[in-house]
Structure formats: structure tokens, C-alpha cells
Design an enzyme around this catalytic site. Sequence first.
Site, mmCIF file in Angstrom:
data_model
loop_
_atom_site.group_PDB
_atom_site.id
_atom_site.type_symbol
_atom_site.label_atom_id
_atom_site.label_comp_id
_atom_site.label_asym_id
_atom_site.label_seq_id
_atom_site.Cartn_x
_atom_site.Cartn_y
_atom_site.Cartn_z
ATOM 1 N N GLY A 256 0.814 -1.213 0.000
ATOM 2 C CA GLY A 256 0.000 0.000 0.000
ATOM 3 C C GLY A 256 0.845 1.259 0.000
ATOM 4 O O GLY A 256 2.076 1.226 0.093
ATOM 5 N N GLU A 279 6.560 -10.619 2.387
ATOM 6 C CA GLU A 279 5.716 -11.328 1.426
ATOM 7 C C GLU A 279 5.868 -10.772 0.022
ATOM 8 O O GLU A 279 6.018 -11.517 -0.950
ATOM 9 C CB GLU A 279 4.236 -11.180 1.826
ATOM 10 C CG GLU A 279 3.904 -11.624 3.222
ATOM 11 C CD GLU A 279 2.603 -11.017 3.667
ATOM 12 O OE1 GLU A 279 1.638 -11.786 3.815
ATOM 13 O OE2 GLU A 279 2.542 -9.798 3.856
#
Length: 491
Positions: A256, A279
Site C-alpha cells: 500500500g 511477502e
Amino acid sequence: MSADDAARLILPGDTVGMSGFTGAGYPKAVPAALARHISAAHAAGQPFKVSVWTGASTAPELDGALAAADGVELRLPYQSDPVCRQRINDGRMEYLDIHLSHVAQFAWFGFLGKLDVAVVEVAAILEDGRLVPSTSVGNNKTWLDQADKIILEVNSAVPAGLDGMHDLYYGTQLPPHRKPIPLVRPSDRIGEPYLRCNPDKVIAVVQTDAPDRDTRFAAPDEASRRIAGHILEFFAHEVAKGRLPAELLPLQSGVGNIANAVLAGLGDGPFENLTAFTEVLQDGMLDLLGSGKLAFASATALSLSSQAREAFNADLARYRSRILLRPQEISNHPELVRRLGVIAMNGIIEADLYGNINSTHVMGTQIMNGIGGSGDFARNGFLSIFMTPSTAKGGSISCIVPMTPHVDHTEHDVQVVVTEQGLADLRGLSPKQRARLIIERCAHPDYRPALRDYCQRALAGSPGKHTPHLLEEALSWHVRYLRSGSMAAQA
């Protein structure tokens, strides 16, 4: 064969394991063709739905197309598509939101039922049947092992230089036969560069030439820059106190704009020789690798904007020695997160006075995306940091509330809460101490008086004084917003 012919091999009621993780490495052609077949079946009055398992979110060609065709019975474990989200919140699609580290092992345990078909994007098929993975690994290893039938999409748009950047560990076993995973640094190679595949299970090979979803990131706004500044100041303080080394500890960063702003701040900060055990490798982390600030990054997916993808492809030989892509059961593994001492940084929807975190549900009942891997890192990391602007919707929503109507991360897994207003270090504090600090450091000034008032009255009127609440009021802010469009009392 063609994507249409391959899609015809997927039958109504099948459970399909699709590749893909945060807009990277997902199949581009077969899901869209399957959506067309489902729509045609519905037009003919025939029922046709499938269950879809992935690594994480995918793209409009997969989640969006299948959701728009009303072709998904059950979706897991994470999604971010607006059409898919609407179907879930309308009650027309079942959704299982689980920790990303749990998905592969739940499949192996038999908890999720039978996997009929795997549809997996790869960069190439070797002569001996092994597969060169694409831009994400996710749960592909498990899907290929578990599925009865396999459809492979070979995407020629994946750069050939990606060959060798993956580390596929095949040493996991089921209890009681598990052994420690031999990884002690983010850069350790513990597996092999290729996915294994039983050729007898392959029922179709489809050729594609299409890029991943263009993951666009907005330039950091003022709130994001201030959040990043508070976190960098906190890191410097922890180094000065001797609680962190000068190069920090391996970083995990959620996806984000706020996360990207923090990474951009690290690029301008004093820290060198950083590492990442995360990740998703997104634009901000690629910039850190390019500048030399980040020495090495371990992830499960490359989720890049088109501009960053061009830069990555142009300098791929250099990045190959500094990036490893692993299965998400390794990238998110609690044992490894704790051993490495990962610093977890994740965005949220809201936090309550005592440090409980809602990262998935708007107003308590409407799913946004899902918990993803944030719980894997928050509970097991060296530091768990959660970030949000102090308000949303132009100030009509306070992201610091008396009580969250949905909890993804309990106060026991939350060490630091940060907004553009400031940073609350909750370590070693009791619930009432946490509440005072969160109000003064994190809440927006427009909402602080109401939060202070609630705390004072809860302490006086709550039957229990450890975590004081006025249960008849605890969720009144959310109710007020749903009725009037604002959490503010004067609305």
C-alpha cells in the site's frame, strides 16, 4: 491448446487452485475463458460455480472476471477485487479469510477438502518436467502437489532472467514428522530453483504473453510522510537504546501507499545494509535495493508498477543476486519470522483505545480485503507496528475508536500504533496506560476530547476496571456513522 479448450476441462463444482499473489504471477487467459463458459452456462439455465483458492489477491482477469460471471462458490484466502468484494458483502459468495501461512498446511492436513484442478502460471517448462516459476510463488508448490489435474499457462512475458531467483523448499512434512527449517538469514538458500510437477497430471498447456497487473502507487501524501517520519525516529531511538542493531532487523512491509512511504523514508534515512524477509517486494523496496540501502530481500512475489517493472527487467542480472522468491508457507512461516526477529509493519482500518486492531472489516461487517499475512508477522515478529491515518472519509471517520467492532489482531500482538499525529509505543503498558497514550499520540485532535470523555466515564461506570468499557456505548461511534455519515457527536 487454447485457453477456451483448457477452461472446458474445469467442471461445475470443481475446486481450483490458481497461482497468483498480490497481482503477480496469476494465470491470465484460462480464468477469463472459464468466466465466459460459466456465463454461457448460466444463460442456458445451467448451474456452474467453482471454488477458488489462490496465494493472495490476483487481478480483474481472474477474481473480477469470475466474480462478475457469478461463478465463484467459495474464495480463499485473500482478495482485493472490487467486484469480488461486492459479491462477498452482498452474501452471494462465500469467503474464507485465513492467515496466509496456514493455507498450504491446511490443504495438506485435508482441512479444506479436495483440490481438483491447479491453474498455474510459469515462465517455462524444462525438458524433465520441472517448472520455472513466474513472478510469484505463493501456494503453487502445494497446488501442483495436491491437485488431481494441472493446467499450465506458460507466459513468455516473464523475463528469462527470472530463472534462478526462486528458492523452493521441499523439506516440510506433516506432524509428527516435522523438522526445523534450516534458514537463519534472509539470504539463505534452502531449496531448489524449480517447481516439481508430475507430467502425468498435466491436462493442458496454454501459451500467453501478458504482463502482470500494473500495481500503481500514489506519491506519498503528507499523512504518509509523517507516519514514515515517526517510524524512522522510533527506529533511531531503538538503535540508540541498544534494542536494535544499526542495520535494524529484517523488514516486513505490507502492501500500500503508506508502506511505500515508509520504505521511501528508509531510503533517505541513516540506516545501511538493511534486509527484508517479507511477502511482497513492491516499488519502495526495489528502490532500496537499487540504491544499495537494502542488501537483500526475501519475498514470495514481485508486485511492481509498470515503471518499476521496466527498471527491474533492465537490471535483472544485478537483482538476481539480491532477491529470492519463496513459497508463502516459507515467506510467512512463524518459526522463521521469530527466529529472524522480523520487524512487521502493516496498515490497518482502525485501532481501539486498548490496542486491538481491525484490519479487514469496514464498520464491523463489510470485508475490505482480508487479513493476509499481517497476523503471521505481528504475532511472531520482533516488533509489530500498525499504521493508519488518524481519520478517513475527510474526517468523518476516526481511525482511533473506543472499541473495534471486528478484531484481527488483539492487544497482545500489537506493540506500536502510528498515525500522522504520532507514535504510541505500547510495550510494557497496562490497558488503561495504553488508552491514554493512544489518545494523546495517535488520535486526531478533533476526536481526542470525545475519546478522553469516554475513557473517564468508562473508568467510573464499567463493572471491571482492568479494561473499562461502557458496553452500551462502545460501538456507538460506528452506529452514528452508519446513521448520519459521521462519527462526530455533533453530526
